[in-house]
Design an enzyme around this catalytic site. Structure first.
Site, PDB file in Angstrom:
ATOM      1  N   GLY A   1     -16.808  64.715  36.301  1.00 16.84           N
ATOM      2  CA  GLY A   1     -18.022  64.245  36.970  1.00 16.84           C
ATOM      3  C   GLY A   1     -18.455  62.889  36.467  1.00 16.84           C
ATOM      4  O   GLY A   1     -19.101  62.122  37.169  1.00 16.84           O
TER       5      GLY A   1
ATOM      6  N   GLU B   1     -10.419  68.235  35.526  1.00 15.52           N
ATOM      7  CA  GLU B   1     -10.919  69.530  36.007  1.00 15.52           C
ATOM      8  C   GLU B   1      -9.817  70.575  36.160  1.00 15.52           C
ATOM      9  O   GLU B   1     -10.048  71.763  35.961  1.00 15.52           O
ATOM     10  CB  GLU B   1     -11.641  69.350  37.346  1.00 15.52           C
ATOM     11  CG  GLU B   1     -12.985  68.670  37.243  1.00 15.52           C
ATOM     12  CD  GLU B   1     -12.880  67.151  37.311  1.00 15.52           C
ATOM     13  OE1 GLU B   1     -11.781  66.588  37.077  1.00 15.52           O
ATOM     14  OE2 GLU B   1     -13.915  66.512  37.577  1.00 15.52           O
TER      15      GLU B   1
HETATM   16  N1  T1G Z   1     -19.772  69.899  28.902  1.00  6.36           N
HETATM   17  C1  T1G Z   1     -20.426  70.433  27.835  1.00  6.36           C
HETATM   18  N2  T1G Z   1     -20.046  70.234  26.543  1.00  6.36           N
HETATM   19  C2  T1G Z   1     -18.945  69.468  26.347  1.00  6.36           C
HETATM   20  C3  T1G Z   1     -18.227  68.878  27.408  1.00  6.36           C
HETATM   21  C4  T1G Z   1     -18.693  69.114  28.729  1.00  6.36           C
HETATM   22  N3  T1G Z   1     -18.081  68.571  29.795  1.00  6.36           N
HETATM   23  N4  T1G Z   1     -17.192  68.175  26.861  1.00  6.36           N
HETATM   24  C5  T1G Z   1     -17.288  68.321  25.536  1.00  6.36           C
HETATM   25  N5  T1G Z   1     -18.323  69.094  25.223  1.00  6.36           N
HETATM   26  C6  T1G Z   1     -18.763  69.464  23.869  1.00  6.36           C
HETATM   27  C7  T1G Z   1     -17.717  70.291  23.158  1.00  6.36           C
HETATM   28  O1  T1G Z   1     -17.885  71.662  23.494  1.00  6.36           O
HETATM   29  C8  T1G Z   1     -18.073  70.009  21.706  1.00  6.36           C
HETATM   30  O2  T1G Z   1     -19.246  70.761  21.442  1.00  6.36           O
HETATM   31  C9  T1G Z   1     -18.506  68.554  21.732  1.00  6.36           C
HETATM   32  O3  T1G Z   1     -18.852  68.269  23.100  1.00  6.36           O
HETATM   33  C10 T1G Z   1     -17.413  67.607  21.291  1.00  6.36           C
HETATM   34  O4  T1G Z   1     -16.276  67.916  22.091  1.00  6.36           O
HETATM   35  C11 T1G Z   1     -17.954  68.351  39.339  1.00  6.36           C
HETATM   36  C12 T1G Z   1     -17.137  70.197  37.633  1.00  6.36           C
HETATM   37  C13 T1G Z   1     -14.886  64.538  25.949  1.00  6.36           C
HETATM   38  C14 T1G Z   1     -12.473  64.241  25.352  1.00  6.36           C
HETATM   39  O5  T1G Z   1     -13.228  68.571  31.227  1.00  6.36           O
HETATM   40  O6  T1G Z   1     -12.150  66.735  27.086  1.00  6.36           O
HETATM   41  O7  T1G Z   1     -16.880  67.447  35.630  1.00  6.36           O
HETATM   42  O8  T1G Z   1     -18.249  72.204  19.650  1.00  6.36           O
HETATM   43  O9  T1G Z   1     -14.857  68.694  20.171  1.00  6.36           O
HETATM   44  O10 T1G Z   1     -12.269  66.142  20.605  1.00  6.36           O
HETATM   45  O11 T1G Z   1     -15.915  67.320  39.033  1.00  6.36           O
HETATM   46  O12 T1G Z   1     -14.676  67.159  24.735  1.00  6.36           O
HETATM   47  O13 T1G Z   1     -19.510  70.090  19.065  1.00  6.36           O
HETATM   48  O14 T1G Z   1     -20.754  72.074  20.030  1.00  6.36           O
HETATM   49  O15 T1G Z   1     -13.862  68.240  22.466  1.00  6.36           O
HETATM   50  O16 T1G Z   1     -13.843  64.099  20.662  1.00  6.36           O
HETATM   51  C15 T1G Z   1     -14.811  67.752  33.290  1.00  6.36           C
HETATM   52  C16 T1G Z   1     -14.084  68.086  28.587  1.00  6.36           C
HETATM   53  C17 T1G Z   1     -15.853  68.825  33.348  1.00  6.36           C
HETATM   54  C18 T1G Z   1     -14.057  67.014  29.657  1.00  6.36           C
HETATM   55  C19 T1G Z   1     -14.168  64.723  23.595  1.00  6.36           C
HETATM   56  N6  T1G Z   1     -14.794  67.168  31.954  1.00  6.36           N
HETATM   57  N7  T1G Z   1     -14.281  67.515  27.259  1.00  6.36           N
HETATM   58  O17 T1G Z   1     -13.198  65.303  22.765  1.00  6.36           O
HETATM   59  O18 T1G Z   1     -14.730  66.343  21.012  1.00  6.36           O
HETATM   60  S1  T1G Z   1     -15.823  69.633  34.893  1.00  6.36           S
HETATM   61  C20 T1G Z   1     -13.985  67.661  31.009  1.00  6.36           C
HETATM   62  C21 T1G Z   1     -13.252  66.923  26.603  1.00  6.36           C
HETATM   63  C22 T1G Z   1     -16.450  68.498  35.993  1.00  6.36           C
HETATM   64  C23 T1G Z   1     -16.984  67.837  38.319  1.00  6.36           C
HETATM   65  C24 T1G Z   1     -16.442  68.916  37.436  1.00  6.36           C
HETATM   66  C25 T1G Z   1     -13.539  66.481  25.206  1.00  6.36           C
HETATM   67  C26 T1G Z   1     -13.772  64.980  25.037  1.00  6.36           C
HETATM   68  P1  T1G Z   1     -19.467  71.325  19.942  1.00  6.36           P
HETATM   69  P2  T1G Z   1     -14.838  67.898  21.424  1.00  6.36           P
HETATM   70  P3  T1G Z   1     -13.444  65.436  21.187  1.00  6.36           P
END
Ligand code: T1G
Length: 693
Positions: free
Chosen positions: A101, A124
């Site tokens: 997003g 995603e």
């Molecule tokens: N939502 C909520 N929390 C998130 C998050 C997210 N999207 N991404 C990361 N966190 C939290 C994670 O749980 C951790 O929390 C902290 O941030 C650090 O993350 C409509 C529906 C960005 C590359 O799939 O790939 O958008 O454990 O340990 O290694 O199209 O996080 O510290 O409490 O992973 O430096 C699409 C998912 C969503 C990206 C960073 N986005 N995140 O990596 O740190 S779906 C993703 C990552 C969407 C739309 C659709 C990675 C990172 P805590 P981390 P990192």
């Protein structure tokens, strides 16, 4: 207080989102955008807008913690549409990782400027869903269909150089992204909004044949998954429909993904992979030891692979072998592995090789901060190695065994410093497999464990803490899984039936093909030294007969299956079929046909039951840790979330009922976990059990 604040710099409004840790697009953030856009729309003093984020990254996506809960307006697609149709030009200022997003927000803006080190992506599909806020419609328009399919189906992070070449980003910023974004916004006031949705896509060349070819190109990797096909359908819609119609299709397919069990399974894994680092007694305050130099004992397949992990991240690593010839061979294999990698340039290889050295002399390891032995799986040899390491290594050096089964406490006891000893169980090939079982001995010091947890992340592994038992988590669970597969062959199924059922369930290969690949002689030799009353010989006597008949597996061209010269494809063997029938008869087993469903239940429920014992004994900290072990170490299908999540999805009451049936036939093989029994009777789940810890 909205996470989004507005700062007006002359005629430019700068909207900054500050919602740690990754500026996820939560309800408050989405509402903040709509409120600020409404105010700016009617503010004549403002001619253009910059959209940016504070902290480590631009929006990293929708807020995954909101998934599974009733969605709240404004929905993300509506926010993106509000940006795209805004009457004043919008500039997105990207840094960190604009993902999902987050990238869709940027695509809804009219212009994009980025920090050169930033990355963008639509991951995603790794959550079992698809870009549901216009990404499947706007990215093809900006980057072209091929690049959009690559980004959406791989879910990979795209570096800025490539993203700029695709046209996803208009320009790269200097040292001050915010100032450069404001300057860019001033520049585009005159040109006005530039809606991405207005870009016409030349659909002619992206016909049915094009998409059929693309589907074929990813078929093997996406076998059994649901979301990838929906992603492709969205891009097909982008090619053939106007934006609004395409967005409707995207919404339809997104909703179907969200309702599919795959999305819950992969979201479970997303959080499970992050939970593993949470270990009782280990906090940010726990001291860590510096790992500046690593030693590896043994330059074989495992030792070499382990060494590569450290050289890959610039940690000097010295491999020790008994003689120069074995050492040179081992180091040569490491170099060849790097040279064969399509992702590495010659410079990358050279950069790695320079951190890799070898020796035949223990004294050269004296200044290592961590030494990992990867020698033959015999306690006598481990004893020699650890006694030598204890003599030679500096105080404070961490000593680790890569053993896959043996007693880490017994190994630690060979040294005068058991608190510095633990297990680091890598999975072959060690330079590829992400799983690392970190085996905590009863005396392992907290700072040793904390150091290795951090080290795991640094070398790109998922480090799961395991307690000491035979086989720790993964391999201990494997014994029941394999036993049931073998017994199914004795009771009526042929090897190919068993393998097909379990392959169709989603495992990367059937257990019998896997046994042939590993070598039947390994199990054979282990069994020679074991008490025959300690395991079900009905499951293994037929395998012993194969080994005694020189059918040792793939490496000799015949095992459970036959293998044509130079081929790894298993072919059913009439000779083995005859042996199976004879051995069945010898056991007095009346052969019956066994359904694929039962074949799967027997092996997968054996995993689940043993996993429950492991959880109950505290060998694993969480059921979700066990899922991480099986997905990252054994190829359990991600779209099922791991054995324990899968058990929850089936329903523990149903699993328990089947276990009782199996136990009524083979009571010795099926000791039902009291924890699983309790959870089933309470109508509970492993997920609830984890939450209650
Ligand atoms: N939502 C909520 N929390 C998130 C998050 C997210 N999207 N991404 C990361 N966190 C939290 C994670 O749980 C951790 O929390 C902290 O941030 C650090 O993350 C409509 C529906 C960005 C590359 O799939 O790939 O958008 O454990 O340990 O290694 O199209 O996080 O510290 O409490 O992973 O430096 C699409 C998912 C969503 C990206 C960073 N986005 N995140 O990596 O740190 S779906 C993703 C990552 C969407 C739309 C659709 C990675 C990172 P805590 P981390 P990192």
């Amino acid at each position: 207080m909205s996470p989004i604040t507005r700062e007006d710099i002359g005629e430019i409004a700068v909207l900054s989102c500050d919602y740690p840790p990754v500026n996820a697009l939560s309800h408050a953030v989405r509402k903040g955008y709509i409120d600020h856009l409404d105010a700016i729309r009617s503010d004549d003093a403002i001619k253009a807008v910059v959209v940016r984020c504070e902290g480590r990254t631009f929006h990293a996506g929708a807020d995954i913690t909101e998934f599974g809960k009733p969605p709240q307006e404004p929905h993300l697609p509506d926010v993106v549409m509000a940006l795209e149709t805004f009457p004043k030009p919008l500039v997105a200022a990207i840094h960190g990782t604009a993902l999902g997003g987050g990238l869709e927000i940027a695509l809804g803006c009219h212009y994009r400027i980025a920090d050169p080190s930033a990355k963008v992506g639509l991951p995603e599909v790794h959550l079992g869903i698809l870009p549901g806020a216009g990404g499947t419609q706007r990215l093809p328009r900006l980057a072209g269909v091929e690049n959009a399919l690559d980004a959406i189906l791989s879910g990979r992070h795209v570096k800025m150089k490539e993203a700029a070449a695709w046209g996803v980003v208009d320009r790269l910023a200097g040292d001050d992204l915010k100032a450069d974004a404001v300057a860019y916004a001033k520049e585009v006031v005159a040109s006005g909004p530039r809606p991405t949705g207005d870009i016409e896509l030349d659909g002619a060349k992206y016909d049915e044949a094009f998409f059929a070819n693309f589907r074929k190109s990813i078929a093997r990797k996406t076998r059994g998954f649901f979301a990838p096909e929906q992603c492709i359908r969205c891009v097909e819609a982008a090619v053939s429909l106007p934006l609004v119609e395409g967005l409707k299709k995207e919404r339809q397919y997104f909703t179907e993904c969200m309702q599919n069990p795959e999305a819950a399974a992969m979201r479970h894994l997303f959080f499970a992979e992050r939970q593993v680092a949470r270990v009782p007694g280990i906090t940010k305050e726990t001291k860590r030891r510096d790992i500046k130099k690593v030693g590896i004992i043994g330059a074989g397949t495992m030792g070499g692979g382990i060494a590569m992990n450290f050289a890959n991240v610039g940690i000097p690593v010295t491999v020790l072998e008994l003689n120069q010839e074995a050492l040179d061979r081992g180091l040569g294999v490491c170099r060849k592995n790097w040279e064969r990698s399509s992702r590495l340039t010659a410079d990358d290889v050279a950069e790695r090789v320079k951190y890799l050295s070898g020796t035949t002399n223990y004294e050269d390891l004296a200044d290592c901060d961590l030494v990992i032995e990867a020698v033959f799986e015999k306690m006598e040899i481990k004893e020699q190695v650890f006694k030598k390491l204890d003599e030679v290594l500096k105080p404070g050096a961490i000593m680790a065994s890569n053993t896959s089964y043996l007693d880490v406490d017994a190994i630690a006891a060979y040294t005068s410093r058991p608190s510095d000893v633990l297990g680091l169980h890598f999975f072959s090939p060690a330079n590829v497999m992400k799983l690392l079982e970190i085996v905590r001995g009863k005396e392992t010091a907290d700072d040793v464990l904390a150091t290795c947890l951090d080290m795991a992340k640094k070398i790109g592994k998922v480090g799961v803490v395991a307690g000491v038992c035979h086989g720790f988590i993964g391999n201990r669970m494997l014994s029941g899984y394999g036993r049931e597969a073998n017994l199914n062959v004795m009771k009526g199924a042929m090897p190919q039936d068993v393998d097909k059922a379990i392959f169709d369930f989603g495992m990367p290969m059937g257990p019998l093909t896997m046994a042939d690949m590993a070598g039947l002689d390994i199990g054979y030799f282990n069994r020679q030294s074991m008490d025959r009353n300690s395991f079900d010989t009905r499951a293994t006597d037929w395998l012993d007969r194969l080994v005694e008949g020189d059918r040792k597996g793939l490496k000799v061209g015949k095992g459970i299956y036959d293998y044509a010269e130079g081929s790894r494809a298993p072919v059913p063997s009439p000779e083995v079929e005859a042996i199976i029938l004879e051995e069945s008869a010898k056991l007095g087993l009346e052969r019956t046909s066994i359904s694929a469903e039962e074949i799967v239940e027997r092996s997968i429920y054996a995993l689940i039951n043993e996993g429950a014992h492991i959880l109950d004994e505290g060998i694993a900290l969480r059921a979700s840790d066990i899922d991480v072990v099986y997905v990252y170490g054994y190829g359990f299908p991600r779209y099922r979330g791991g054995p324990m999540h899968y058990a929850d999805a089936v329903g523990l009451d149903k699993v328990y009922a089947r276990l009782q049936e199996f136990a009524s036939i083979d009571p010795d093989n099926w000791k039902i976990s009291p924890l699983l029994k309790r959870l089933a009777e309470e109508g509970s789940s492993f997920a609830a059990f984890d939450q209650s810890r």
